[in-house]
Design a protein around this motif. Sequence first.
Motif, PDB file in Angstrom:
ATOM      1  N   THR A  80       0.826  -1.203   0.000  1.00 50.24           N
ATOM      2  CA  THR A  80       0.000   0.000   0.000  1.00 50.24           C
ATOM      3  C   THR A  80       0.864   1.259   0.000  1.00 50.24           C
ATOM      4  O   THR A  80       0.596   2.198  -0.761  1.00 50.24           O
ATOM      5  CB  THR A  80      -0.970  -0.003   1.206  1.00 50.24           C
ATOM      6  OG1 THR A  80      -1.812  -1.152   1.105  1.00 50.24           O
ATOM      7  CG2 THR A  80      -1.808   1.258   1.246  1.00 50.24           C
ATOM      8  N   LEU A  83       2.203   1.676  -3.462  1.00 47.43           N
ATOM      9  CA  LEU A  83       1.200   2.115  -4.423  1.00 47.43           C
ATOM     10  C   LEU A  83       0.770   3.565  -4.211  1.00 47.43           C
ATOM     11  O   LEU A  83       0.453   4.270  -5.174  1.00 47.43           O
ATOM     12  CB  LEU A  83      -0.020   1.198  -4.369  1.00 47.43           C
ATOM     13  CG  LEU A  83       0.190  -0.198  -4.936  1.00 47.43           C
ATOM     14  CD1 LEU A  83      -0.985  -1.102  -4.596  1.00 47.43           C
ATOM     15  CD2 LEU A  83       0.401  -0.133  -6.443  1.00 47.43           C
ATOM     16  N   LEU A  84       0.741   4.010  -2.966  1.00 47.48           N
ATOM     17  CA  LEU A  84       0.236   5.347  -2.662  1.00 47.48           C
ATOM     18  C   LEU A  84       1.313   6.421  -2.587  1.00 47.48           C
ATOM     19  O   LEU A  84       0.998   7.593  -2.369  1.00 47.48           O
ATOM     20  CB  LEU A  84      -0.555   5.326  -1.346  1.00 47.48           C
ATOM     21  CG  LEU A  84      -1.852   4.532  -1.360  1.00 47.48           C
ATOM     22  CD1 LEU A  84      -2.499   4.552   0.020  1.00 47.48           C
ATOM     23  CD2 LEU A  84      -2.812   5.062  -2.424  1.00 47.48           C
ATOM     24  N   ILE A 151      -0.195  -5.813 -10.509  1.00 42.17           N
ATOM     25  CA  ILE A 151       0.091  -4.532  -9.842  1.00 42.17           C
ATOM     26  C   ILE A 151       0.939  -3.651 -10.752  1.00 42.17           C
ATOM     27  O   ILE A 151       0.654  -2.461 -10.939  1.00 42.17           O
ATOM     28  CB  ILE A 151       0.775  -4.754  -8.476  1.00 42.17           C
ATOM     29  CG1 ILE A 151      -0.204  -5.381  -7.490  1.00 42.17           C
ATOM     30  CG2 ILE A 151       1.341  -3.446  -7.928  1.00 42.17           C
ATOM     31  CD1 ILE A 151       0.442  -5.885  -6.206  1.00 42.17           C
ATOM     32  N   LEU A 155      -0.224  -0.055 -12.489  1.00 44.56           N
ATOM     33  CA  LEU A 155       0.502   1.211 -12.350  1.00 44.56           C
ATOM     34  C   LEU A 155       0.870   1.793 -13.712  1.00 44.56           C
ATOM     35  O   LEU A 155       0.645   2.973 -13.974  1.00 44.56           O
ATOM     36  CB  LEU A 155       1.767   1.026 -11.510  1.00 44.56           C
ATOM     37  CG  LEU A 155       1.560   0.884 -10.010  1.00 44.56           C
ATOM     38  CD1 LEU A 155       2.894   0.650  -9.325  1.00 44.56           C
ATOM     39  CD2 LEU A 155       0.887   2.112  -9.444  1.00 44.56           C
ATOM     40  N   GLY A 158      -2.153   2.917 -15.440  1.00 45.13           N
ATOM     41  CA  GLY A 158      -2.652   4.120 -14.769  1.00 45.13           C
ATOM     42  C   GLY A 158      -1.932   5.374 -15.238  1.00 45.13           C
ATOM     43  O   GLY A 158      -2.556   6.427 -15.453  1.00 45.13           O
ATOM     44  N   PHE A 171      -5.254   7.533 -12.709  1.00 47.19           N
ATOM     45  CA  PHE A 171      -4.196   6.802 -12.002  1.00 47.19           C
ATOM     46  C   PHE A 171      -4.670   6.488 -10.583  1.00 47.19           C
ATOM     47  O   PHE A 171      -4.533   5.350 -10.114  1.00 47.19           O
ATOM     48  CB  PHE A 171      -2.908   7.640 -11.958  1.00 47.19           C
ATOM     49  CG  PHE A 171      -1.762   6.944 -11.285  1.00 47.19           C
ATOM     50  CD1 PHE A 171      -0.902   6.141 -12.017  1.00 47.19           C
ATOM     51  CD2 PHE A 171      -1.531   7.090  -9.927  1.00 47.19           C
ATOM     52  CE1 PHE A 171       0.171   5.492 -11.403  1.00 47.19           C
ATOM     53  CE2 PHE A 171      -0.476   6.452  -9.301  1.00 47.19           C
ATOM     54  CZ  PHE A 171       0.375   5.649 -10.044  1.00 47.19           C
ATOM     55  N   VAL A 175      -5.171   2.751  -8.829  1.00 49.28           N
ATOM     56  CA  VAL A 175      -4.523   2.351  -7.576  1.00 49.28           C
ATOM     57  C   VAL A 175      -5.568   1.934  -6.547  1.00 49.28           C
ATOM     58  O   VAL A 175      -5.411   0.907  -5.875  1.00 49.28           O
ATOM     59  CB  VAL A 175      -3.605   3.474  -7.044  1.00 49.28           C
ATOM     60  CG1 VAL A 175      -3.138   3.186  -5.623  1.00 49.28           C
ATOM     61  CG2 VAL A 175      -2.401   3.656  -7.972  1.00 49.28           C
ATOM     62  N   LYS A 176      -6.641   2.707  -6.415  1.00 47.66           N
ATOM     63  CA  LYS A 176      -7.706   2.340  -5.478  1.00 47.66           C
ATOM     64  C   LYS A 176      -8.302   0.978  -5.832  1.00 47.66           C
ATOM     65  O   LYS A 176      -8.604   0.172  -4.959  1.00 47.66           O
ATOM     66  CB  LYS A 176      -8.814   3.401  -5.476  1.00 47.66           C
ATOM     67  CG  LYS A 176      -8.439   4.680  -4.774  1.00 47.66           C
ATOM     68  CD  LYS A 176      -9.566   5.707  -4.891  1.00 47.66           C
ATOM     69  CE  LYS A 176      -9.112   7.060  -4.422  1.00 47.66           C
ATOM     70  NZ  LYS A 176     -10.115   8.108  -4.690  1.00 47.66           N
ATOM     71  N   LEU A 179      -5.878  -1.785  -4.846  1.00 57.44           N
ATOM     72  CA  LEU A 179      -5.871  -1.909  -3.380  1.00 57.44           C
ATOM     73  C   LEU A 179      -7.119  -2.622  -2.875  1.00 57.44           C
ATOM     74  O   LEU A 179      -7.039  -3.433  -1.942  1.00 57.44           O
ATOM     75  CB  LEU A 179      -5.733  -0.525  -2.724  1.00 57.44           C
ATOM     76  CG  LEU A 179      -4.351   0.099  -2.807  1.00 57.44           C
ATOM     77  CD1 LEU A 179      -4.396   1.555  -2.318  1.00 57.44           C
ATOM     78  CD2 LEU A 179      -3.344  -0.704  -1.993  1.00 57.44           C
TER      79      LEU A 179
END
Length: 188
Positions: A80, A83-84, A151, A155, A158, A171, A175-176, A179
């Motif tokens: 996470t 990704l964030l 994943i 990305l 995105g 994007f 990602v959301k 997740l």
Amino acid sequence: MDTVERLIQSTQELLWERGYVGTSPKAIQQRAGAGQGSMYHHFDGKPDLALAAVRRTAEQVRAAAEADLGGPGTALERVTVYLLREREVLRGCPVGRLTQDPDVMASDSLRQPLEETFAWLRGRLAEVLAEGQAHGELSDRLVPEETAAAIVAVLQGGYVLARAAGSEEPFAQAVKGVLALLASHALS
């Protein structure tokens, strides 16, 4: 910063902004504040300097990912964080953008660091996800290698969607979404 570092850093920036063809030796020299003699003293030419820049970019991308994925927390927390983390979304991924450059992809030596970086990233994400399974954090239904590839694809896709829209929102939605899919495999 010495001349070699300025040349490499300038080439990295120009490759990200303009691609290989748009990155002329003159533009590199101007941005680096270096003369033609300095550039050709340290590098055999644009291809040699571009390779040093591509390798540096790949190393930096891997180091940034490792800082997140190798940090504290559960597997899901580390993924996470990765990704964030803050990114220059509308500029695109500095490695992913290079894969869209036909001149980079036509060169085995320039393509190799990109291929290695994506392979490393998929492998590292798979390791973290497998750790999560081993610690009882993630379901055994999750396939680490496939999920890691998804994943990375989310990305990169995105970035493309965001650039096409001129907005970071696509994007953020991608990602959301990934997740939420990962959270559906969380056991605790």
